[in-house]
Design a protein around this motif. Structure first.
Motif: not given
Length: 227
Positions: A42-57
């Protein structure tokens, strides 16, 4: 006690001012490893979402699929996600701490990478920033380039997966050696084996796709050999 209650307890134990990444220095032995695995994905997913700039549903839904998150447990998962996004520590620091935590289990790091690929591909696209992120995490984890390409080929549909890359073998290997390697991978993919090395029972769904990919790759290789 559910894994989400145990995760909540681990987060609550953080001292004031401590970042989420410090958890990876303490959760090193069973059953805490399953807690650490869940937090790591979950934590690395959060960092990855930050890398591409968005969190999708779709990405949020993918996390629910990987960990079978019940509605009542969603606030706990969201708390981990948000703490990771807010933590000043970078993703490389997270990856190094996670590698140290699972230093005796390279297979568990591969399980973790599969979870990240599953979440990255949830929206049907593979952003260049996600590719760079995952490649760097794999490098820190000690995953070879060929192993990373094989993993990537199973998830990213930009070309037909190379069955040899999926199994992590070369075309010039004897068939008996390839068969033995395939059988070992299948054994390692059994849910009991995954739980034993630290993957929480909530995440053994990861094994379903891997088993299908391994068997398809072996069938393709053996069919071409017998053609």
């Amino acid at each position: 006690m559910s894994i989400w209650r145990r995760i909540g307890d681990a987060i609550s134990a953080l001292a004031n001012g401590e970042g989420l990444s410090t958890i990876f220095d303490t959760l090193r032995t069973p059953p805490e490893r399953s807690v650490a695995f869940t937090i790591a994905v979950i934590a690395l997913s959060a960092k990855m979402a930050k890398a591409d700039g968005l969190v999708t549903r779709d990405e949020v839904s993918a996390m629910r699929e990987v960990f079978q998150i019940a509605r009542d447990d969603e606030p706990g998962a969201a708390r981990v996600f948000n703490l990771a996004r807010q933590d000043v520590a970078g993703f490389e620091d997270y990856a190094r701490r996670i590698r140290a935590m699972f230093s005796e289990s390279g297979d568990c790091l591969c399980d973790l990478m599969e979870g990240l690929f599953h979440i990255a591909m949830a929206d049907g696209s593979y952003h260049p920033a996600e590719d760079a992120f995952l490649a760097r995490v794999a490098e820190i984890f000690g995953m070879g380039e060929a192993e990373f390409r094989g993993l990537r080929s199973r998830f990213v549909p930009d070309a037909a997966p190379d069955p040899y890359a999926v199994l992590g073998v070369s075309p010039d290997m004897p068939m008996d050696d390839i068969r033995r390697h395939w059988k070992r991978l299948v054994r390692d993919t059994h849910p009991d084996a995954m739980v034993a090395r630290g993957v929480p029972p909530e995440a053994v769904k990861l094994a379903e796709k891997r088993m299908i990919d391994l068997n398809n790759a072996w069938e393709e290789i053996s069919a071409s050999e017998n053609a």
